[in-house]
Enzyme design. Structure first.
Site, PDB file in Angstrom:
ATOM      1  N   THR A 127     -17.648  28.024  78.307  1.00  0.00           N
ATOM      2  CA  THR A 127     -18.479  27.150  77.475  1.00  0.00           C
ATOM      3  C   THR A 127     -19.334  27.967  76.514  1.00  0.00           C
ATOM      4  OG1 THR A 127     -18.617  25.552  79.283  1.00  0.00           O
ATOM      5  CG2 THR A 127     -20.258  25.371  77.533  1.00  0.00           C
ATOM      6  N   THR A 128     -19.971  29.022  77.040  1.00  0.00           N
ATOM      7  CA  THR A 128     -20.852  29.851  76.227  1.00  0.00           C
ATOM      8  C   THR A 128     -20.083  30.588  75.146  1.00  0.00           C
ATOM      9  OG1 THR A 128     -22.153  30.149  78.247  1.00  0.00           O
ATOM     10  CG2 THR A 128     -22.720  31.549  76.387  1.00  0.00           C
ATOM     11  N   TYR A 154     -13.959  14.277  79.006  1.00  0.00           N
ATOM     12  CA  TYR A 154     -13.697  13.088  78.194  1.00  0.00           C
ATOM     13  C   TYR A 154     -12.813  12.083  78.911  1.00  0.00           C
ATOM     14  CZ  TYR A 154     -12.767   9.865  74.453  1.00  0.00           C
ATOM     15  OH  TYR A 154     -12.667   8.698  73.716  1.00  0.00           O
ATOM     16  N   TYR A 213     -14.638  25.103  88.200  1.00  0.00           N
ATOM     17  CA  TYR A 213     -15.894  25.054  87.452  1.00  0.00           C
ATOM     18  C   TYR A 213     -16.385  23.616  87.434  1.00  0.00           C
ATOM     19  CZ  TYR A 213     -19.042  25.647  83.359  1.00  0.00           C
ATOM     20  OH  TYR A 213     -20.109  25.669  82.505  1.00  0.00           O
ATOM     21  N   ARG A 217     -21.659  18.242  81.501  1.00  0.00           N
ATOM     22  CA  ARG A 217     -20.918  18.422  80.254  1.00  0.00           C
ATOM     23  C   ARG A 217     -19.594  17.667  80.263  1.00  0.00           C
ATOM     24  NH1 ARG A 217     -22.965  23.381  77.002  1.00  0.00           N
ATOM     25  NH2 ARG A 217     -21.504  22.586  75.454  1.00  0.00           N
ATOM     26  N   LYS A 273     -17.575  27.713  90.672  1.00  0.00           N
ATOM     27  CA  LYS A 273     -18.815  27.857  89.920  1.00  0.00           C
ATOM     28  C   LYS A 273     -19.498  26.502  89.953  1.00  0.00           C
ATOM     29  CE  LYS A 273     -20.698  28.564  85.271  1.00  0.00           C
ATOM     30  NZ  LYS A 273     -20.397  28.782  83.834  1.00  0.00           N
ATOM     31  N   ILE A 316     -22.507  33.003  87.626  1.00  0.00           N
ATOM     32  CA  ILE A 316     -21.836  33.112  86.329  1.00  0.00           C
ATOM     33  C   ILE A 316     -22.864  32.628  85.321  1.00  0.00           C
ATOM     34  CG2 ILE A 316     -19.949  32.274  84.882  1.00  0.00           C
ATOM     35  CD1 ILE A 316     -18.215  32.190  87.398  1.00  0.00           C
TER      36      ILE A 316
END
Length: 298
Positions: free
Chosen positions: A46-47, A109, A135, A140, A164, A206
């Site tokens: 994501t980052t 989504y 994850y 999000r 994570k 993380i």
């Protein structure tokens, strides 16, 4: 054996003003991380703005990181997607390019039921031979991996070995670790909950914070794992205002801005990301100074 113990950085993808990936700067950031005790590199998460990279760019960035790091620490590639076939494609190609492990986000989504999550993650895992970290970031993706689902996957899919956890729900994390009874490795996905996750049996974090404070984040984890809980707790509490500032706007806007403020030239964003609001930027600068990070730009 665990993929890593300690602090893995969810590293940014530096870009030029025109939006192209700045590979030379990425190389500098990777060297900075390794020199400051980061225990793993998580690339194209994501980052790293992976959702705005083309597939070719995505795989090129992974390959660059693998080659640059050259086995000094593990390189974990984010290859998740809301489309199972896309996640399989990216995962297979990342393995070919030398990734040590994969980070698989929950489908976003369109989301999925728990049954759908089991099918999705199993299909991805069976397509590759390297370890997979699930994850869980429902804030999000709108999709939560229930503890029972994570445990089922860890017990029934040989290369699904870790998670994570970024749900922010420490009670859910506790339930997961209770049910797991050691079958899955835990990494905190919340920089503000590293010590609580470690206290439940976690092996590390993380981290977004590691982009700008790699040594401190590493020390927070390793102090705890080495039995110095008090030092770990002090670092965690000291970092809370900075963590708040790093998430006062959507990640990775603040952390990329922070790197620019430090003079590390992480560069521009790809849309729909945009520059920070000035009030938030000033809040970030103050939090960085209070933490002891040198700001070259104000």
């Amino acid at each position: 054996m665990a993929i890593f113990k300690g602090a893995g950085v969810a590293i940014v993808t530096p870009m030029f003003d025109n939006g192209e990936v700045n590979y030379d700067k990425l190389g500098e950031l990777l060297e900075y991380q390794i020199a400051n005790s980061t225990d793993a590199i998580i690339i194209c998460g994501t980052t790293g703005e992976a959702s705005t990279l083309t597939h070719d760019e995505h795989l090129d960035v992974i390959k660059y990181a693998v080659d640059k790091v050259a086995k000094r620490v593990p390189v974990i590639a984010g290859t998740g997607s809301n489309c199972t076939e896309t996640a399989i494609y990216l995962s297979v190609e990342a393995e070919k390019r030398g990734a040590d492990a994969l980070l698989q986000v929950t489908p976003y989504y369109n989301k999925a039921t728990q049954k759908g999550l089991i099918r999705h993650f199993t299909a991805v895992a069976e397509a590759v031979n390297i370890p997979i970290i699930l994850y869980n970031v429902p804030g999000r993706t709108g999709c939560n991996i229930q503890p029972e689902t994570a445990v089922y996957l860890a017990k029934n899919v040989k290369n699904i070995v870790a998670i994570k956890e970024a749900s922010g729900n420490i009670a859910q994390v506790a339930k997961l670790m209770s049910l797991a009874d050691g079958c899955i490795d835990l990494y905190s996905g919340e920089d503000g909950q590293v010590v609580p996750a470690l206290s439940l049996g976690g092996l590390g974090v993380i981290s977004v914070l590691s982009n700008i404070a790699p040594k401190e984040t590493h020390d927070m984890v390793m102090s705890y794992l080495n039995g110095d809980v008090e030092t770990s707790r002090k670092i965690q509490l000291k970092a809370i205002p900075l963590v708040d500032a790093l998430f006062c706007e959507v990640n990775p806007i603040p952390v990329k801005t922070a790197l620019n403020i430090m003079g590390m030239n992480a560069g521009a964003f790809r849309g729909p990301m945009c520059e920070m609001e000035e009030a938030n930027r000033q809040k970030l600068i103050q939090a960085m100074k209070d933490f002891g990070i040198k700001c070259c730009e104000e």
